[in-house]
Structures are given as C-alpha cells and as structure tokens.
Write a protein that holds these residues in place. Structure first.
Motif, PDB file in Angstrom:
ATOM      1  N   ILE A 148      25.717  35.870  45.787  1.00  0.00           N
ATOM      2  CA  ILE A 148      25.340  34.899  44.749  1.00  0.00           C
ATOM      3  C   ILE A 148      26.209  35.068  43.511  1.00  0.00           C
ATOM      4  CG2 ILE A 148      23.487  34.134  43.213  1.00  0.00           C
ATOM      5  CD1 ILE A 148      22.995  33.350  46.067  1.00  0.00           C
ATOM      6  N   ILE A 149      26.394  36.303  43.035  1.00  0.00           N
ATOM      7  CA  ILE A 149      27.188  36.516  41.832  1.00  0.00           C
ATOM      8  C   ILE A 149      28.657  36.189  42.088  1.00  0.00           C
ATOM      9  CG2 ILE A 149      27.739  38.966  42.164  1.00  0.00           C
ATOM     10  CD1 ILE A 149      27.172  39.377  39.203  1.00  0.00           C
ATOM     11  N   SER A 150      29.143  36.424  43.301  1.00  0.00           N
ATOM     12  CA  SER A 150      30.526  36.070  43.632  1.00  0.00           C
ATOM     13  C   SER A 150      30.719  34.558  43.595  1.00  0.00           C
ATOM     14  CB  SER A 150      30.895  36.615  45.011  1.00  0.00           C
ATOM     15  OG  SER A 150      30.805  38.027  45.045  1.00  0.00           O
ATOM     16  N   ILE A 151      29.751  33.820  44.136  1.00  0.00           N
ATOM     17  CA  ILE A 151      29.833  32.360  44.113  1.00  0.00           C
ATOM     18  C   ILE A 151      29.844  31.849  42.677  1.00  0.00           C
ATOM     19  CG2 ILE A 151      28.587  30.241  44.696  1.00  0.00           C
ATOM     20  CD1 ILE A 151      27.640  31.636  47.241  1.00  0.00           C
ATOM     21  N   ILE A 152      28.989  32.430  41.832  1.00  0.00           N
ATOM     22  CA  ILE A 152      28.944  32.006  40.424  1.00  0.00           C
ATOM     23  C   ILE A 152      30.290  32.242  39.749  1.00  0.00           C
ATOM     24  CG2 ILE A 152      27.921  32.516  38.169  1.00  0.00           C
ATOM     25  CD1 ILE A 152      25.290  33.056  39.605  1.00  0.00           C
ATOM     26  N   MET A 153      30.863  33.428  39.949  1.00  0.00           N
ATOM     27  CA  MET A 153      32.140  33.760  39.319  1.00  0.00           C
ATOM     28  C   MET A 153      33.249  32.827  39.802  1.00  0.00           C
ATOM     29  SD  MET A 153      31.638  36.581  37.413  1.00  0.00           S
ATOM     30  CE  MET A 153      33.150  37.518  37.358  1.00  0.00           C
ATOM     31  N   ILE A 154      33.320  32.586  41.114  1.00  0.00           N
ATOM     32  CA  ILE A 154      34.393  31.763  41.675  1.00  0.00           C
ATOM     33  C   ILE A 154      34.270  30.317  41.221  1.00  0.00           C
ATOM     34  CG2 ILE A 154      35.345  30.831  43.826  1.00  0.00           C
ATOM     35  CD1 ILE A 154      34.590  33.526  45.141  1.00  0.00           C
ATOM     36  N   THR A 155      33.052  29.758  41.287  1.00  0.00           N
ATOM     37  CA  THR A 155      32.868  28.350  40.941  1.00  0.00           C
ATOM     38  C   THR A 155      33.139  28.093  39.469  1.00  0.00           C
ATOM     39  OG1 THR A 155      30.490  28.806  40.751  1.00  0.00           O
ATOM     40  CG2 THR A 155      31.258  27.822  42.793  1.00  0.00           C
ATOM     41  N   PHE A 156      32.699  28.983  38.594  1.00  0.00           N
ATOM     42  CA  PHE A 156      32.965  28.795  37.162  1.00  0.00           C
ATOM     43  C   PHE A 156      34.466  28.850  36.884  1.00  0.00           C
ATOM     44  CE2 PHE A 156      28.487  29.561  35.817  1.00  0.00           C
ATOM     45  CZ  PHE A 156      28.404  28.504  34.925  1.00  0.00           C
ATOM     46  N   ASN A 157      35.173  29.770  37.519  1.00  0.00           N
ATOM     47  CA  ASN A 157      36.617  29.872  37.296  1.00  0.00           C
ATOM     48  C   ASN A 157      37.360  28.662  37.859  1.00  0.00           C
ATOM     49  OD1 ASN A 157      37.595  32.555  36.026  1.00  0.00           O
ATOM     50  ND2 ASN A 157      35.982  33.216  37.423  1.00  0.00           N
ATOM     51  N   MET A 158      36.955  28.176  39.034  1.00  0.00           N
ATOM     52  CA  MET A 158      37.596  26.992  39.596  1.00  0.00           C
ATOM     53  C   MET A 158      37.308  25.760  38.753  1.00  0.00           C
ATOM     54  SD  MET A 158      37.092  27.484  43.716  1.00  0.00           S
ATOM     55  CE  MET A 158      37.945  25.952  44.054  1.00  0.00           C
ATOM     56  N   LEU A 159      36.086  25.641  38.248  1.00  0.00           N
ATOM     57  CA  LEU A 159      35.754  24.513  37.381  1.00  0.00           C
ATOM     58  C   LEU A 159      36.535  24.590  36.071  1.00  0.00           C
ATOM     59  CD1 LEU A 159      34.065  21.998  36.879  1.00  0.00           C
ATOM     60  CD2 LEU A 159      32.218  23.471  36.062  1.00  0.00           C
ATOM     61  N   ALA A 160      36.685  25.801  35.526  1.00  0.00           N
ATOM     62  CA  ALA A 160      37.462  25.970  34.295  1.00  0.00           C
ATOM     63  C   ALA A 160      38.923  25.596  34.520  1.00  0.00           C
ATOM     64  CB  ALA A 160      37.350  27.410  33.809  1.00  0.00           C
ATOM     65  N   ASP A 161      39.482  25.960  35.676  1.00  0.00           N
ATOM     66  CA  ASP A 161      40.867  25.574  35.989  1.00  0.00           C
ATOM     67  C   ASP A 161      41.003  24.059  36.067  1.00  0.00           C
ATOM     68  OD1 ASP A 161      41.899  28.133  36.042  1.00  0.00           O
ATOM     69  OD2 ASP A 161      41.479  28.414  38.176  1.00  0.00           O
TER      70      ASP A 161
END
Length: 342
Positions: free
Chosen positions: A317-330
């Motif tokens: 769950i925490i990995s998904i949160i980290m990845i999705t926020f970074n991809m959305l920020a990009d």
C-alpha cells in the motif's frame, strides 16, 4: 513528350480555389492555461492511472474500516496471526486468500479450521488478533492525513514566507533568508526527538516538527520564482496603476507561481508519507492502539518469516502511494511547464 502531356488532363493545371473569407479563421479552439494543462495531463497515461489509483486509495482509507464491520483496536487473541481469507476466493488455490499457511516444519495447515474460526479476515490478523484489513486502511488514513497536513503547511507558511521575502527584498529578505538557513541546518530528526521529549510520541509531535522545518524548501523555491517574476512588465504595470503590494502578490504573482507550488506540493506528499513511516518504523511515531502504515510495517517486520502477510500488505500500500504520487507529480510538471505548450 507529347504523349506524356496528352495523358495529363487540363483540369490539373487550374489554380486552387482560395476562400479569402476564411483566411483569418482560427481552427484550433482557444484554451485557457488550466484547460490546456488539463488536456495534456489527460494525454499522460501514467498520470491518469495514478490519479484513479489515488482516488481509490483515498476512498478505501475512509470506507475500508466501515466495510469490514470490525474495529481497528479490538483484540481477540484466539484469532491471532491468521492469514488472509476472502469469501469466493478461498477455493482458488493459486491465490493467497484461502487461509492456508506454511508452519515451521514446511507443512501447509488451515489455521482457520485448527482455531475453529468461522469469520473471514480479508487481510488476516496480527499478533493480538486485530483485523488487519481495518488496521491497514485506518493506517492509510492517518498516513495520508500527515502527508496532506505537510502539504497544507507548505502551501500556507512556505508560499507566504517565500513570496514576501522575494517581493520586498533588501534588508527584510536578508533577515528572512538567514532564518531559513538556520532552520535548514537543524536536522528534522533532532526536531522530532525534541518534540517527543516535550510531548508524547504521536501525530501531535510529528505535526509540530513538520510545522517548524517542513516549509523551508517550498519557501526557497517560491522566493526564487518571485525574484524573477517581480521584474516582469505586468508587475511594473500593476505598480504604475497604483495597486498595493498585497494585491500585486495575491492577484499577479501567486497565479503565476501556481504551477511551481502545485508541483512542489505533489512531491512533498510522498516525502511526508515516507518520513512518517520511517519515524514509526524506528519507534518514534504513533503508539498502540493507533496504527499507521509505518507502524504496521514495523510490526510485520518482526514476524516476517512466520507471517509475511503482516508486512507485505502495508508495504504494498505505501509503495503504491509513493509511486502514484511521484508519477502524478511528473505528469503535472510536464503539463504546467509553459515551455511544453504547443
């Protein structure tokens, strides 16, 4: 040569008809900056998928504890360390939701049948028999709360501090920047430890620590952009018209800084999630019975060999949160960059 010319009809040599009334027609629709940015975000498949996944995670963070029908702090020691078991999926052998686990001897056993458990625990239970499905989503709720709190602190304190420092400049800017340099030199971990000594470990101490030092990065970025924008013609025109400094900052500078602010805020959120998880993992975060993703990973790490589901699920769950926020920020960074406009 004559035969070749004879094969070409004379109609081909007529000039093309040009309608002079349509020479000034604009075929491309007129879009505002935000409409154009949203259109480019939608073209970024990674950003769109990340936005959908984040929306689902946020919805589950608030509805998950209600769906399970169990409390996050209710203990039932007779149901401790049960593996995941989900209705309808328990008979599919290749899925890890059948309530079967491997014991120390390497033999597969049905722990639900051995303990006479007639309930279903979708994510299993922990060492005290608490429902992990409820605790994971409750922990996600708390982790996201701390993350968005850090974003709000950045938005309020960092943006205000940086814009005032950059706009007025001079002696005020020198004094304000010396303060930020002092805060940058203080490790955040030291601030957290001091807050824990004064207060109790938990959300309040983490909140105070983020309030003291978390906004400095945003303030410095906003100051640098303000120094560049305040010399532009539209700011000088606004001054000539007699507008006050507060109106110039709020009506002219901040809208032009919106892209930078949004991008930095989106990168701040995953950093805050990781920071909270790190504090909880080393024992400086939330205390029982409350849970965050960091505390759940810490508890699951202690029994990783025997009960891997207790760590794997919150870690995913925490990995998904980290990845999705970074991809959305990009995606937002590309969409809000004026140089990327067509």
């Amino acid at each position: 040569m004559a035969d070749f010319e004879a094969k070409i009809p004379n109609d081909r040599f007529r000039p093309a008809g040009v309608d002079s009334t349509k020479s000034e027609e604009i075929n491309k629709p007129s879009l505002t900056f935000w409409q154009d940015a949203w259109m480019r975000v939608r073209k970024n498949k990674g950003a769109v998928v990340s936005l959908i996944v984040l929306a689902l995670l946020i919805i589950m963070a608030f509805t998950g504890p209600l769906i399970s029908g169990k409390e996050f702090d209710t203990q039932n020691v007779s149901h401790n360390n049960l593996p995941p078991k989900i209705q309808g999926l328990e008979n599919i052998s290749w899925l890890p939701f059948d309530g079967i686990k491997t014991n120390k001897a390497g033999k597969e056993i049905d722990t639900y049948e051995i303990n006479n458990v007639n309930e279903y625990y979708w994510f299993g239970t922990d060492a005290l028999g608490r429902d992990l499905f409820t605790r994971v989503w409750k922990g996600t709720q708390i982790s996201l709360y701390i993350a968005f709190l850090a974003a709000v602190i950045d938005m309020i304190i960092g943006v205000a501090y940086g814009s005032i420092s950059g706009y007025y400049g001079g002696r005020l800017d020198n004094v304000m920047q010396r303060i930020t340099e002092i805060l940058v030199g203080i490790p955040t971990m030291i601030v957290v430890i001091l807050m824990i000594l004064v207060l109790q470990p938990g959300i309040i101490s983490i909140t105070v620590a983020l309030t003291i030092t978390g906004w400095v990065g945003m303030a410095r970025v906003v100051r640098a952009q303000t120094l560049k924008l305040k010399e532009q013609e539209f700011v000088l025109a606004s001054k000539t018209l007699g507008n006050s400094d507060g109106k110039i900052i709020s009506k002219h500078l901040l809208p032009n800084l919106a892209g930078v602010i949004i991008i930095n805020t989106m990168f701040t959120i995953p950093n805050a999630v990781f920071f909270e998880a790190f504090l909880s993992f080393i024992g400086l975060g939330l205390q029982d019975p409350y849970a965050s993703l960091g505390t759940l990973i810490d508890e699951g790490f202690k029994v990783l060999r025997l009960h891997p589901h207790e760590m794997i699920i919150p870690a995913v769950i925490i990995s998904i949160i980290m990845i999705t926020f970074n991809m959305l920020a990009d995606g937002l960074r590309d969409a809000l960059d004026p140089k990327m406009r067509d």
